[in-house]
Design a protein around this motif. Structure first.
Motif, PDB file in Angstrom:
ATOM      1  N   ARG A   1       0.715  -7.277  11.667  1.00  0.00           N
ATOM      2  CA  ARG A   1       0.482  -7.762  10.289  1.00  0.00           C
ATOM      3  C   ARG A   1       1.639  -7.325   9.392  1.00  0.00           C
ATOM      4  NH1 ARG A   1      -2.949 -11.914   9.993  1.00  0.00           N
ATOM      5  NH2 ARG A   1      -1.860 -11.961   8.022  1.00  0.00           N
ATOM      6  N   ARG A   2       2.155  -6.157   9.588  1.00  0.00           N
ATOM      7  CA  ARG A   2       3.212  -5.659   8.709  1.00  0.00           C
ATOM      8  C   ARG A   2       4.570  -6.297   9.038  1.00  0.00           C
ATOM      9  NH1 ARG A   2       4.487  -4.340   3.861  1.00  0.00           N
ATOM     10  NH2 ARG A   2       5.983  -2.666   3.639  1.00  0.00           N
ATOM     11  N   TYR A   3       4.914  -6.368  10.320  1.00  0.00           N
ATOM     12  CA  TYR A   3       6.285  -6.760  10.665  1.00  0.00           C
ATOM     13  C   TYR A   3       6.432  -8.172  11.222  1.00  0.00           C
ATOM     14  CZ  TYR A   3       7.010  -1.940   9.644  1.00  0.00           C
ATOM     15  OH  TYR A   3       7.034  -0.747   8.993  1.00  0.00           O
ATOM     16  N   TRP A   4       5.330  -8.818  11.488  1.00  0.00           N
ATOM     17  CA  TRP A   4       5.448 -10.231  11.857  1.00  0.00           C
ATOM     18  C   TRP A   4       4.992 -11.098  10.675  1.00  0.00           C
ATOM     19  CZ3 TRP A   4       3.531 -15.049  12.495  1.00  0.00           C
ATOM     20  CH2 TRP A   4       4.241 -15.900  13.347  1.00  0.00           C
ATOM     21  N   TYR A   5       3.842 -10.766  10.136  1.00  0.00           N
ATOM     22  CA  TYR A   5       3.333 -11.554   9.003  1.00  0.00           C
ATOM     23  C   TYR A   5       3.892 -11.068   7.660  1.00  0.00           C
ATOM     24  CZ  TYR A   5      -0.119 -13.732  12.074  1.00  0.00           C
ATOM     25  OH  TYR A   5      -0.728 -14.462  13.070  1.00  0.00           O
ATOM     26  N   ALA A   6       4.571  -9.900   7.691  1.00  0.00           N
ATOM     27  CA  ALA A   6       5.138  -9.307   6.462  1.00  0.00           C
ATOM     28  C   ALA A   6       4.069  -9.106   5.380  1.00  0.00           C
ATOM     29  CB  ALA A   6       6.288 -10.153   5.930  1.00  0.00           C
ATOM     30  N   ASP A   7       2.843  -8.759   5.810  1.00  0.00           N
ATOM     31  CA  ASP A   7       1.759  -8.477   4.848  1.00  0.00           C
ATOM     32  C   ASP A   7       2.055  -7.202   4.073  1.00  0.00           C
ATOM     33  OD1 ASP A   7       0.268 -10.610   5.581  1.00  0.00           O
ATOM     34  OD2 ASP A   7      -1.265  -9.474   6.674  1.00  0.00           O
ATOM     35  N   ASP A   8       1.567  -7.123   2.834  1.00  0.00           N
ATOM     36  CA  ASP A   8       1.716  -5.845   2.125  1.00  0.00           C
ATOM     37  C   ASP A   8       0.628  -4.873   2.605  1.00  0.00           C
ATOM     38  OD1 ASP A   8      -0.632  -6.396   0.727  1.00  0.00           O
ATOM     39  OD2 ASP A   8       0.445  -7.403  -0.882  1.00  0.00           O
ATOM     40  N   VAL A   9       0.880  -3.591   2.337  1.00  0.00           N
ATOM     41  CA  VAL A   9       0.009  -2.530   2.862  1.00  0.00           C
ATOM     42  C   VAL A   9      -1.423  -2.687   2.353  1.00  0.00           C
ATOM     43  CG1 VAL A   9      -0.414  -0.025   2.761  1.00  0.00           C
ATOM     44  CG2 VAL A   9       1.880  -0.879   3.214  1.00  0.00           C
ATOM     45  N   LYS A  10      -1.546  -3.103   1.071  1.00  0.00           N
ATOM     46  CA  LYS A  10      -2.881  -3.234   0.475  1.00  0.00           C
ATOM     47  C   LYS A  10      -3.723  -4.269   1.230  1.00  0.00           C
ATOM     48  CE  LYS A  10      -5.108  -3.783  -3.968  1.00  0.00           C
ATOM     49  NZ  LYS A  10      -4.944  -4.126  -5.383  1.00  0.00           N
ATOM     50  N   SER A  11      -3.116  -5.415   1.535  1.00  0.00           N
ATOM     51  CA  SER A  11      -3.925  -6.443   2.198  1.00  0.00           C
ATOM     52  C   SER A  11      -4.243  -6.057   3.642  1.00  0.00           C
ATOM     53  CB  SER A  11      -3.254  -7.815   2.122  1.00  0.00           C
ATOM     54  OG  SER A  11      -1.998  -7.772   2.697  1.00  0.00           O
ATOM     55  N   ILE A  12      -3.350  -5.283   4.279  1.00  0.00           N
ATOM     56  CA  ILE A  12      -3.664  -4.816   5.639  1.00  0.00           C
ATOM     57  C   ILE A  12      -4.842  -3.833   5.573  1.00  0.00           C
ATOM     58  CG2 ILE A  12      -2.806  -3.640   7.706  1.00  0.00           C
ATOM     59  CD1 ILE A  12       0.032  -4.477   6.875  1.00  0.00           C
ATOM     60  N   ALA A  13      -4.807  -2.950   4.564  1.00  0.00           N
ATOM     61  CA  ALA A  13      -5.887  -1.967   4.418  1.00  0.00           C
ATOM     62  C   ALA A  13      -7.229  -2.677   4.212  1.00  0.00           C
ATOM     63  CB  ALA A  13      -5.584  -1.039   3.245  1.00  0.00           C
ATOM     64  N   LEU A  14      -7.231  -3.735   3.394  1.00  0.00           N
ATOM     65  CA  LEU A  14      -8.458  -4.495   3.161  1.00  0.00           C
ATOM     66  C   LEU A  14      -8.944  -5.128   4.458  1.00  0.00           C
ATOM     67  CD1 LEU A  14      -7.838  -6.361  -0.208  1.00  0.00           C
ATOM     68  CD2 LEU A  14      -9.709  -4.791   0.311  1.00  0.00           C
ATOM     69  N   ARG A  15      -8.024  -5.709   5.191  1.00  0.00           N
ATOM     70  CA  ARG A  15      -8.366  -6.381   6.450  1.00  0.00           C
ATOM     71  C   ARG A  15      -8.935  -5.392   7.469  1.00  0.00           C
ATOM     72  NH1 ARG A  15      -6.538 -10.920   9.556  1.00  0.00           N
ATOM     73  NH2 ARG A  15      -5.477 -11.709   7.721  1.00  0.00           N
ATOM     74  N   MET A  16      -8.325  -4.178   7.516  1.00  0.00           N
ATOM     75  CA  MET A  16      -8.706  -3.209   8.539  1.00  0.00           C
ATOM     76  C   MET A  16      -9.867  -2.312   8.084  1.00  0.00           C
ATOM     77  SD  MET A  16      -6.280  -4.059  10.660  1.00  0.00           S
ATOM     78  CE  MET A  16      -6.394  -2.871  11.954  1.00  0.00           C
ATOM     79  N   GLY A  17     -10.247  -2.437   6.795  1.00  0.00           N
ATOM     80  CA  GLY A  17     -11.343  -1.612   6.297  1.00  0.00           C
ATOM     81  C   GLY A  17     -10.989  -0.138   6.228  1.00  0.00           C
ATOM     82  N   THR A  18      -9.751   0.161   5.845  1.00  0.00           N
ATOM     83  CA  THR A  18      -9.346   1.558   5.750  1.00  0.00           C
ATOM     84  C   THR A  18      -8.466   1.743   4.514  1.00  0.00           C
ATOM     85  OG1 THR A  18      -8.344   3.388   6.965  1.00  0.00           O
ATOM     86  CG2 THR A  18      -7.330   1.256   7.267  1.00  0.00           C
ATOM     87  N   SER A  19      -7.957   2.951   4.323  1.00  0.00           N
ATOM     88  CA  SER A  19      -7.190   3.208   3.101  1.00  0.00           C
ATOM     89  C   SER A  19      -5.723   2.780   3.266  1.00  0.00           C
ATOM     90  CB  SER A  19      -7.233   4.697   2.775  1.00  0.00           C
ATOM     91  OG  SER A  19      -6.515   5.413   3.746  1.00  0.00           O
ATOM     92  N   GLU A  20      -5.072   2.540   2.118  1.00  0.00           N
ATOM     93  CA  GLU A  20      -3.651   2.183   2.156  1.00  0.00           C
ATOM     94  C   GLU A  20      -2.840   3.329   2.746  1.00  0.00           C
ATOM     95  OE1 GLU A  20      -2.100   0.488  -1.524  1.00  0.00           O
ATOM     96  OE2 GLU A  20      -4.153  -0.030  -2.060  1.00  0.00           O
ATOM     97  N   ASN A  21      -3.263   4.550   2.429  1.00  0.00           N
ATOM     98  CA  ASN A  21      -2.547   5.717   2.930  1.00  0.00           C
ATOM     99  C   ASN A  21      -2.603   5.778   4.459  1.00  0.00           C
ATOM    100  OD1 ASN A  21      -1.127   8.184   2.548  1.00  0.00           O
ATOM    101  ND2 ASN A  21      -3.000   9.232   3.139  1.00  0.00           N
ATOM    102  N   ASN A  22      -3.781   5.475   4.982  1.00  0.00           N
ATOM    103  CA  ASN A  22      -3.949   5.486   6.435  1.00  0.00           C
ATOM    104  C   ASN A  22      -3.032   4.440   7.087  1.00  0.00           C
ATOM    105  OD1 ASN A  22      -4.979   6.095   8.933  1.00  0.00           O
ATOM    106  ND2 ASN A  22      -6.775   4.802   8.703  1.00  0.00           N
ATOM    107  N   ILE A  23      -2.961   3.266   6.461  1.00  0.00           N
ATOM    108  CA  ILE A  23      -2.099   2.209   7.019  1.00  0.00           C
ATOM    109  C   ILE A  23      -0.644   2.667   6.982  1.00  0.00           C
ATOM    110  CG2 ILE A  23      -1.245  -0.158   6.655  1.00  0.00           C
ATOM    111  CD1 ILE A  23      -4.104  -0.156   7.644  1.00  0.00           C
TER     112      ILE A  23
END
Lengths: 228, 186
Positions: B142-164
């Motif tokens: 999600r980060r390096y292929w889709y170039a998603d921002d950290v916030k949207s990855i955290a939402l998708r994964m159900g975890t904190s931005e810090n954890n991502i």
């Protein structure tokens, strides 16, 4: 290689990973709860059997024959005794049953109790980092069920720790808020990030002669030897 | 419509193929382009270019995972647009035109040796990804292929931005070590 070149190279990662990342959905909490309940049910049976085994083994190996690992005999139960009273105590105390959430299997702990303090060393035996907090409760085994030991108010640091695979960390838990501990089987429900969670159980025993027996790093009681 | 049926429309040279692709994958392609370009106008153009390229590619191609196939095309077109936009910023107005003109002379393909190294590199990256737990792999892709921002990855994964952020940094460092151990000059 320039960053943009590497970003370009990543374009060709396997299609299945691109699809996996597009369709990934985290397992719902409800799903987790269901799984946990199933695991909990199995674990309760295992813990019950293990506790009986442990108690019998310790009676044979560690305790003088004239003593028993049991609570002081209570007065015979009368019809006035409230239904929630736990038999086997000198005083009728209403103990709150502990929750049955199973602890993590990714951690081993050694426990040593001295001067009303339990020193617990956690070792992460998984391949992933393990995060845990300092919240704890003390539980006692009565019959084949665990109950919370009542306590005075006590202070807990609201901190999170993380230990990497194969590494360990030691926390010291103050047992004085729980007052006098009668001889019996105890466990510290610990590792939680708040008071509602049980993440790991650190076991110890208090014998009739007031000796605390902790757990060695293999998970067995200190001084325990396999019967031959 | 099922991907298999959309691909059949392309093979039949039925122009509703593009309409069906747009219905099913329009937003998906737009998000890939927009993550790279941060421009609605540019992203929409890239998505339209994607449809044209898919039309030109099928047949002869018959992709097994259509979403990945179309996503790769969008990402490639968007990245080229990104490079072009940056070149414009660096080199004034003529450079992009010159590059465009030169592109008509050379293939734009890397030389065979460079291509071989790239092929080995991507194989090594795929091998590394195969070693990761699914959750970690999804974070990385999600980060390096889709170039998603950290916030949207955290939402998708159900975890904190810090954890991502922490997880992705660990994966990145481990990947770098993994590739250097295998002799890649990064």
């Amino acid at each position: 290689m320039r960053q943009i070149d590497f970003f370009e190279v990543l374009e060709n990662i396997d299609d299945k990973y691109i699809e996996e990342a597009a369709t990934y959905k985290k397992v719902s909490k409800l799903g987790n709860v269901r799984t946990l309940l199933a695991v909990a049910a199995s674990l309760i049976v295992v813990i019950g059997v293990a506790a009986i085994f442990l108690r019998l083994s310790l009676k044979e190996k560690l305790v003088p024959p004239t003593t028993t690992i049991a609570f002081t005999e209570a007065e015979p139960e009368t019809s006035e005794t409230p239904a929630t009273t736990v038999p086997g105590f000198t005083e009728a105390i209403n103990y709150e049953p502990a929750n049955d959430i199973p602890g993590t299997q990714f951690v081993l702990a050694s426990v040593r109790v001295e001067d009303n303090k339990a020193k617990v060393t956690f070792t992460n035996i998984s391949d992933e980092p393990w995060s845990f907090g300092e919240y704890y409760k003390l539980e006692v085994l009565i019959g084949n069920k665990w109950y919370y030991v009542p306590s005075e108010d006590y202070i807990v640091h609201d901190l999170m720790h993380e230990i990497g695979p194969g590494t360990d960390y030691t926390l010291t838990y103050d047992l004085s808020p729980f007052g006098y501990l009668a001889p019996g089987d105890y466990r510290i429900s610990c590792g939680g990030l708040d008071f509602t969670t049980n993440v790991y159980y650190a076991f110890f025993i208090k014998t009739d002669d007031g000796v605390f027996i902790g757990t060695d790093p293999t998970g067995y009681p200190e001084g325990y030897t396999e019967a031959t | 419509m099922e991907d298999e049926n959309i691909i059949r429309l392309y093979w039949d040279r039925d122009e509703t193929a593009i309409e069906e692709t747009s219905k099913k994958y329009g937003k998906y392609c737009f998000s890939i382009a927009n993550n790279i370009l941060c421009s609605r106008e540019d992203s929409e153009e890239c998505v339209n270019d994607t449809y044209v390229k898919v039309w030109d590619s099928i047949p002869p191609k018959r992709p097994s995972i259509f979403s990945a196939f179309i996503g790769k095309i969008t990402r490639n077109i968007s990245l080229n647009r990104y490079k072009l936009n940056n070149a414009e910023k660096r080199g004034g107005n003529e450079m992009p035109l010159v590059l465009d003109e030169v592109r008509e002379i050379v293939s734009g393909q890397p030389d065979p040796e460079e291509q071989a190294i790239r092929d080995e590199l991507i194989a090594a990256v795929n091998d590394y990804l195969a070693t990761l737990p699914v959750e970690k792999r999804v974070m990385f892709v999600r980060r390096y292929w889709y170039a998603d921002d950290v916030k949207s990855i955290a939402l998708r994964m159900g975890t904190s931005e810090n954890n991502i952020s922490v997880s992705v940094r660990r994966i990145r460092n481990n990947l770098r070590d993994y590739l250097i151990e295998r002799g890649f000059d990064l």
